[in-house]
Scaffold this motif. Structure first.
Motif, short mmCIF file in Angstrom:
data_model
loop_
_atom_site.label_atom_id
_atom_site.label_comp_id
_atom_site.label_asym_id
_atom_site.label_seq_id
_atom_site.Cartn_x
_atom_site.Cartn_y
_atom_site.Cartn_z
N ALA A 329 -5.21 22.18 20.57
CA ALA A 329 -4.46 24.02 20.40
C ALA A 329 -5.08 25.36 20.57
O ALA A 329 -5.00 26.41 21.31
CB ALA A 329 -3.87 24.09 19.17
N GLU A 330 -6.42 24.71 19.47
CA GLU A 330 -7.32 26.35 19.87
C GLU A 330 -8.26 26.49 21.52
O GLU A 330 -8.80 27.80 21.40
CB GLU A 330 -7.88 26.41 18.56
CG GLU A 330 -7.82 26.54 17.20
CD GLU A 330 -8.46 26.25 16.27
OE1 GLU A 330 -9.93 25.87 16.08
OE2 GLU A 330 -7.94 27.00 15.35
N THR A 331 -7.98 26.07 22.28
CA THR A 331 -8.60 26.03 23.54
C THR A 331 -7.70 26.77 24.07
O THR A 331 -7.52 26.85 25.65
CB THR A 331 -8.98 25.15 24.50
OG1 THR A 331 -8.47 23.94 24.26
CG2 THR A 331 -10.11 23.77 23.46
N VAL A 332 -6.06 27.07 24.12
CA VAL A 332 -5.16 27.29 24.71
C VAL A 332 -4.67 28.25 24.52
O VAL A 332 -5.19 28.96 23.17
CB VAL A 332 -3.76 26.52 24.66
CG1 VAL A 332 -2.86 26.99 25.38
CG2 VAL A 332 -3.85 24.80 24.87
N PRO A 333 -5.08 29.25 25.97
CA PRO A 333 -4.75 30.61 25.45
C PRO A 333 -3.43 31.26 24.96
O PRO A 333 -2.33 30.47 25.12
CB PRO A 333 -5.32 31.46 26.88
CG PRO A 333 -4.58 29.94 27.69
CD PRO A 333 -5.49 29.03 27.29
N LEU A 334 -3.16 32.25 25.12
CA LEU A 334 -1.82 32.70 24.67
C LEU A 334 -0.99 32.81 25.88
O LEU A 334 -2.01 32.86 26.53
CB LEU A 334 -2.23 34.07 23.79
CG LEU A 334 -2.68 34.95 22.37
CD1 LEU A 334 -2.19 36.40 22.56
CD2 LEU A 334 -2.06 33.83 21.70
N PRO A 335 -0.10 32.88 25.69
CA PRO A 335 1.10 32.82 26.53
C PRO A 335 0.97 34.64 27.91
O PRO A 335 0.53 35.30 27.05
CB PRO A 335 2.36 33.13 26.42
CG PRO A 335 2.84 32.17 25.18
CD PRO A 335 0.98 33.28 23.96
N ALA A 336 0.75 34.51 28.86
CA ALA A 336 0.83 35.94 30.02
C ALA A 336 1.18 36.31 29.51
O ALA A 336 2.98 36.06 28.69
CB ALA A 336 0.65 35.36 31.57
N SER A 337 1.05 38.22 30.03
CA SER A 337 2.23 38.91 29.40
C SER A 337 3.16 38.93 29.98
O SER A 337 4.08 39.50 29.32
CB SER A 337 1.68 40.50 29.45
OG SER A 337 0.32 40.64 28.83
N SER A 338 3.36 38.58 30.78
CA SER A 338 4.56 38.29 31.68
C SER A 338 5.36 37.69 31.29
O SER A 338 6.70 37.68 31.68
CB SER A 338 4.07 38.15 33.70
OG SER A 338 2.99 36.84 33.06
N THR A 339 5.70 36.62 30.01
CA THR A 339 6.05 35.87 30.10
C THR A 339 7.69 36.46 29.03
O THR A 339 7.96 36.70 28.37
CB THR A 339 5.82 34.81 29.06
OG1 THR A 339 4.96 34.79 28.17
CG2 THR A 339 4.93 33.78 30.18
N LEU A 340 6.58 38.04 28.00
CA LEU A 340 7.53 38.69 27.22
C LEU A 340 8.83 38.51 28.63
O LEU A 340 9.83 39.37 27.54
CB LEU A 340 7.04 39.84 27.47
CG LEU A 340 6.06 40.89 26.13
CD1 LEU A 340 6.20 41.65 25.90
CD2 LEU A 340 7.37 40.09 25.19
N PHE A 341 9.08 38.80 29.82
CA PHE A 341 10.53 39.61 30.33
C PHE A 341 11.23 38.34 30.67
O PHE A 341 12.43 38.32 30.74
CB PHE A 341 9.56 40.46 31.02
CG PHE A 341 9.97 41.24 30.69
CD1 PHE A 341 10.17 42.39 30.44
CD2 PHE A 341 7.66 41.68 31.00
CE1 PHE A 341 9.09 43.42 29.83
CE2 PHE A 341 7.10 42.65 30.23
CZ PHE A 341 7.28 43.37 29.63
N THR A 342 10.12 36.64 30.37
CA THR A 342 11.57 35.62 30.75
C THR A 342 12.01 35.26 30.16
O THR A 342 11.85 35.66 28.91
CB THR A 342 10.61 34.49 31.43
OG1 THR A 342 9.87 33.91 30.53
CG2 THR A 342 9.83 34.89 32.38
N ASP A 343 12.84 34.62 29.76
CA ASP A 343 14.47 34.13 28.90
C ASP A 343 14.55 35.13 28.23
O ASP A 343 15.64 34.33 27.53
CB ASP A 343 13.35 32.93 28.19
CG ASP A 343 12.86 32.27 29.02
OD1 ASP A 343 13.37 31.65 29.64
OD2 ASP A 343 11.41 32.01 28.50
N VAL A 344 14.84 36.77 28.44
CA VAL A 344 16.09 36.70 27.59
C VAL A 344 17.43 36.52 28.18
O VAL A 344 18.25 36.53 27.79
CB VAL A 344 15.51 39.07 28.30
CG1 VAL A 344 16.57 39.57 27.47
CG2 VAL A 344 13.93 39.21 27.70
#
Lengths: 379, 324, 420
Positions: A329-344
């Protein structure tokens, strides 16, 4: 025969009619392999909790809610479910997630809120959601899941499915609006629902006696015209038995059951809480002696289901699995900023498209926003 | 004078007003022995006893409903909702009851009370410990809505709110609970409701903001000054009733308006500010009114730092306004 | 009246609270209610020997729980149960019950004629409404639901003001702000009603806790219907009341219909009273059409609350004989034969038979009383209808203690737009 709300159903400490202790009888439907499996699930839960609390203390994850001491409530009940049943958990049932087949890796990704977290880092740690296991998204507001589980159960009844819904909550949630409406709707519509209250006797700093003046939680079932069962929540076999019986009643069209699993919150409310501010130590010590894992182990030993080698394998494999999951898990980056807007919404509306474009342009021009290292969660 | 954080100032305000006015009663979840999860009510039970500061069962609608009854009877309840995100079970009691009681009884019954609740992001709290719900409540006639941004204001506004004859929603910016300190007087004092504060004087562009965003805007204003742009910051302090005069005076001077808030943009409080300025001061405007806000998405966990307006985003808007 | 005592300097609120007592049409009768003789007998009996309909928290509920009653259908009292109330008190209750029945008839006609917009009738529930309210002292507070307007009248609210409220004109003390039947009567400690179901129940707990904190000898009544027991506010109020031992009495008028929803679709609990068990509270099921039973049970609960014994939940089993309101047509959803069954249990007829058996009432008195009621109502309607409309400018009053700038501006602009 439905146990009375005033009685405490126990398998590991059976009482004969005269009140003397009697021989432990394995509930019908359980066998050696199943008991060993439940033991393993409880150990896994404990190891996950231990490690996650340490990760939080080290600042590697932001927050954690331990369930130490309450493993039997989650594991014993979820182990009684079928693979069609739905689960509406609160934040203190990691054992239920493991019991319905969620992987430790998936849970640890969620704790990190990283790009492999199935919920895309949208919620705080332990607010799991696992669609495949019908383990519905955990919410922080207390009690909201209770009435939602009833909706699912009503749908299951309308669709004539051989399935039920179970919802988990604590003693504090019995004061919430949604407890009242949830139990009333379930009873009126005979919805196949199990209401599992893990009564750990503390809602953060509020003790049970200040939460309600009723004699038990189980007796509240009477207000809704449904059976209320009180079970020893540190006795995984008793929890399994009560849940199985409630499930059978629900499937037979006899409606919902309220199960009060009497237990104790050994740890803090969360990684942000310090129970020594408000809780007497003697109470803690009393309940530490009733550790659900130790109690099951004692029974398994006497029944010839437990060996040193079995213990070693169960504990070590749990630790190894947790370690490996953390490492990955610690090797995986944060989600991309663009994902802020999906699934709303199902599809992104124009105003969100515009906001997304603006943000990405700004990040390109000025660099991304910085993480506030001082942000600390107090609850 | 004592140097205090905003949180300590709230605590001091509660302590002093409880001494001053024995009608004041504080209650909510974990506010008693635990002193509140943020410690805003620390020591109140010890000092004033369990009758005047006590824990309640876990039910926000009960907390507010009971507060209304107490207020009807003549007490001054100051209930706490642990997080503004948890206020919604009590929405009915606040909007249908507290806000309408005076009007619906022709002034016979009133419920002056102050609902204190921490709001806003920046503490790694995800959806349910980060939201800024002010717009729902500003849309409710009969309620007043107050948001301090400094320790001095927090205590003075809290005392004014408790002394006010109407129900007040007192939103505390939890992100800056402990981040800055300021000299705060001992004893009770008032900061009047409905009066904005000029947090920084400037001539090129007006920023209207409140709560935790004030310090973000101050940072942006420094960055703007380095680029030769002189920013004026209007800290609203009270959202309802609003100090329109302060906003219009500033906009008349600068000719440019940027509104900054944490809450999502759509149908938000910033929209109301923009509408008022468009209606009453359009002749002064040299650039479109711009809003910097949270995105129109639920509040995220991992990407909180992206979601929250920061000095960079505020500065970008200031530059757009000035360079229009 | 609750006078809020302030140990510190006097507060404006405290002054405002010290209001005059309501001018009751029968002040002597009000004094009689304080007499402890007769009802106390019943209370002692009920307390010392709980019958199976008095649900103590540890007891198991029973679906066959017969509601507590005193009067048989023929108006005679069951042996040992007659609380032997003072005649003045009983006659005051009887007058109030018959007045609200007469009022229902007249106001429904006014509504049909378009002279008022709405009416929520009490018919069939007069006994539950009046006898419960009569068991409280005038200083106690009432947090009413829709069908407790009779309580305000009982406490001295004027008929003219009541009718004016239904018209919503300048004589209406709530200035035409609410629908008809949403009265406010401050001197009577009768709080302005809300249309939202159940919201008043936690207010009753808050009033009671306020009184307790102040050391005032005041009990609060939280009224509700059966539908309200499903609301979240019922749940939180019962819980808060029980945990805090607030001096409050929760009174559910179970009239068995929430608009079109019958009680069996509202809840499947064995009774409504049993719901008290969930809160560790005493629940009592009472025949709501039996004036003496309602009075006895309520008086016992009020005395208990006053003595620091905490809250009680009363289920007054009654029946909504008419529609939910003047806008409702019950024939759409219920078999009206059940109405006949309940009309046979009419609370007024039953109580009148009892009064007649006690030689306290007769046909001549009845005829005279009816004439008085009709005349009083006619006069009230006339007086109320003569009042002018509410002045336009009041639309922005009472939103806040003082009218804020933006509301002043809105009013000015609107008046300007309308040509002044």
């Amino acid at each position: 025969m439905t146990p009375m709300a005033e009685d405490l159903l126990s398998v590991l400490e059976p009482k004969s009619a005269k009140g003397k202790s009697a021989k432990i009888a394995l509930p019908k439907g359980l066998d050696r392999a199943k008991v060993q499996r439940m033991y393993r699930l409880m150990v896994q839960t404990r190891q996950l909790d231990d490690r996650a609390m340490k990760l939080q203390r080290q600042g590697r994850i932001g927050f954690y809610v331990p369930s130490i001491g309450q493993e039997a409530c989650a594991v014993g009940s979820a182990f009684a479910l079928s693979d069609k049943d739905w689960c509406y958990p609160s934040y203190r049932e990691p054992g239920a997630a493991l019991a319905v087949g969620v992987s430790i890796q998936a849970m640890i990704h969620q704790l990190y809120g990283n790009a492999e977290d199935v919920t895309k880092g949208r919620q705080m740690p332990v607010h799991y959601a696992f669609r495949k296991q019908r383990y519905v998204s955990v919410s922080s507001p207390i009690g909201t899941q209770i009435v939602q589980a009833v909706g699912t159960a009503m749908a299951q009844r309308i669709r004539k499915e051989k399935a039920i819904s179970i919802t988990y909550f604590g003693d504090g949630a019995t004061s919430s609006n949604d407890f009242h409406t949830g139990l009333n709707f379930a009873a009126v519509y005979k919805a196949p629902t199990i209401f599992l209250c893990s009564n750990n006797q503390w809602a953060i700093s509020c003790p049970l006696g200040q939460q309600t003046a009723s004699d038990t939680i189980a007796v509240k079932a009477k207000a809704y015209g449904m059976p209320g069962v009180r079970v020893d929540g540190n006795d995984v076999l008793a929890v399994w038995q009560a849940t199985s019986e409630a499930r059978a009643r629900a499937l037979a069209g006899e409606g919902p059951t309220l199960i009060e699993a009497l237990t104790f919150r050994i740890g803090p409310h969360s990684s942000s809480d310090d129970p020594s501010r408000y809780r007497p130590n003697e109470q803690l010590e009393t309940w530490q002696k009733k550790d659900p894992i130790e109690r099951l182990k004692k029974f398994m030993k006497s029944a010839g289901m437990w060996t040193e080698a079995f213990e070693k394998e169960v504990v070590e494999s749990a630790i190894d699995e947790v370690n490996a999951a953390v490492k990955h898990a610690e090797t995986v980056p944060l989600p991309a900023s663009s994902t802020l807007f999906t699934d709303v919404y199902a599809t992104m509306p124009p105003h969100l498209v515009e906001q997304q474009e603006r943000l990405l342009a700004l990040e390109k021009a000025q660099g991304g926003a910085e993480i506030d290292k001082n942000a600390a969660f107090p609850l | 004078m004592t140097t205090m954080t905003l949180l300590q100032a709230v605590n001091s305000g509660l302590k002093d007003i409880m001494q001053d006015d024995d009608r004041v009663v504080v209650f909510g979840e974990d506010v008693g022995i635990n002193g509140g999860v943020f410690r805003a009510t620390e020591g109140l039970t010890k000092q004033y006893g369990e009758e005047r500061c006590f824990d309640t069962p876990l039910a926000e609608s009960g907390i507010i409903g009971v507060a209304i009854g107490m207020a009807l009877y003549g007490m001054r309840p100051v209930p706490e909702i642990q997080f503004a995100d948890f206020i919604f079970p009590a929405f009915d009691q606040i909007v249908s009851e507290a806000a309408k009681m005076r009007y619906r009884s022709g002034g016979e019954f009133t419920c002056p009370m102050v609902i204190r609740t921490p709001y806003g992001g920046g503490i790694r709290g995800g959806h349910y410990h980060s939201q800024s719900p002010e717009a729902y409540f500003c849309h409710t006639p009969g309620l007043k809505v107050v948001v301090p941004s400094t320790p001095y204001d927090a205590k003075g506004l809290l005392i004014s709110s408790i002394r006010d004859e109407d129900p007040v929603l007192f939103l505390e910016p939890k992100r800056i609970y402990r981040s800055t300190k300021q000299d705060v007087p001992e004893g009770v004092y008032e900061v009047p409701l409905g009066k904005a504060r000029i947090a920084r004087a400037g001539k090129d562009v007006t920023i209207v903001t409140f709560g935790a965003m004030v310090s973000i805007c101050e940072k942006a204003a420094e960055d703007a000054a380095a680029k030769g742009m002189d920013v004026e910051i209007v800290d609203l302090r009270t959202l309802l009733p609003l100090d329109e005069e302060a906003i219009l005076t500033s906009v008349a001077k600068t000719g440019r308006l940027v509104v900054v808030q944490e809450a999502p943009r759509f149908c938000s409080f910033g929209g109301e500010i923009s509408a008022i300025v468009a209606e009453k001061a359009i002749e002064y405007l040299q650039a479109p009114i711009l809003r910097v806000a949270g995105f129109d998405t639920p509040f995220p966990y991992s990407l909180e730092h992206v979601y929250m307006p920061d000095a960079k985003r505020v500065l970008a808007a200031v530059e757009r306004a000035v360079n229009f | 009246m609750a006078t809020v005592k302030s140990k510190a300097k006097p507060k404006p609120k405290a002054k405002a609270a010290a209001v005059r007592r309501p001018k009751s049409p029968s002040a002597k009768v009000a004094a009689a209610t304080k007499s402890k003789s007769a009802p106390a007998v019943a209370s002692k009996r009920a307390m010392s020997k709980p019958s199976k309909n008095v649900l103590v928290p540890r007891g198991a509920p029973r679906t066959d729980d017969a509601p507590w009653s005193v009067l048989r259908a023929d108006g005679t009292a069951l042996p040992g149960r007659d609380p032997k109330l003072a005649p003045e008190l009983m006659l005051r209750m009887y007058r109030a019950m018959t007045l609200i029945r007469a009022l229902d008839g007249r106001m429904l006609i006014l509504q049909r004629q378009g002279r008022i917009g709405f009416w929520g009738p009490t018919r069939g529930q007069e006994g539950a409404t009046i006898a419960s309210c009569a068991a409280f002292e005038d200083r106690d507070w009432i947090l009413p639901a829709l069908r407790e307007g009779g309580c305000a009248l009982y406490r001295g609210f004027s008929l003219t003001e009541l009718v004016a409220q239904t018209i919503g004109n300048a004589l209406d003390r709530v200035k035409g702000r609410q629908m008809p039947c949403h009265y406010s009567f401050k001197e009577g400690n009768y709080v302005a009603m809300s249309s939202v179901i159940g919201t008043q129940i936690p207010h009753a707990v808050g009033v009671a806790l306020g009184a307790k904190t102040r050391g005032d000898d005041v009990v609060a009544a939280g009224y509700m219907g059966d539908g309200a027991t499903s609301s979240s506010d019922f749940h939180v109020a019962m819980n808060f009341g029980a945990v805090s031992k607030a001096p409050v009495v929760f009174i559910c008028q179970n009239n068995q219909w929430a608009i079109s929803v019958p009680i069996e679709k509202q809840t499947v609990s064995s009774t409504i009273a049993v719901k008290a068990v969930a809160y560790g509270m005493e629940g009592v099921r009472v025949d709501g059409n039996d004036v003496l039973a309602v009075y006895s049970a309520t008086k016992r609960a009020v005395d208990k609350a006053r003595a620091g014994g905490g809250p009680t939940f009363l289920e007054l089993l009654t029946f909504r004989v008419l529609g939910h309101s003047s806008s409702d047509d019950p024939t759409r959803y219920r078999d009206e034969s059940c109405v006949k069954e309940w009309e046979a249990k009419d609370p007024i007829v039953r109580f009148r038979r009892y009064l007649e058996s006690r030689k306290l009432w007769n046909q001549a008195l009845e005829d005279e009383l009816d004439g008085q009621h009709q005349a009083a109502i006619s006069q009230a309607i006339k007086a109320a209808e003569a009042a002018p409309a509410v002045p336009t400018a009041t639309i922005v009053d009472d939103v806040y203690a003082t009218v804020p700038a933006h509301l002043k501006e809105q009013l000015r602009r609107t008046l300007d737009d309308l040509g002044g």
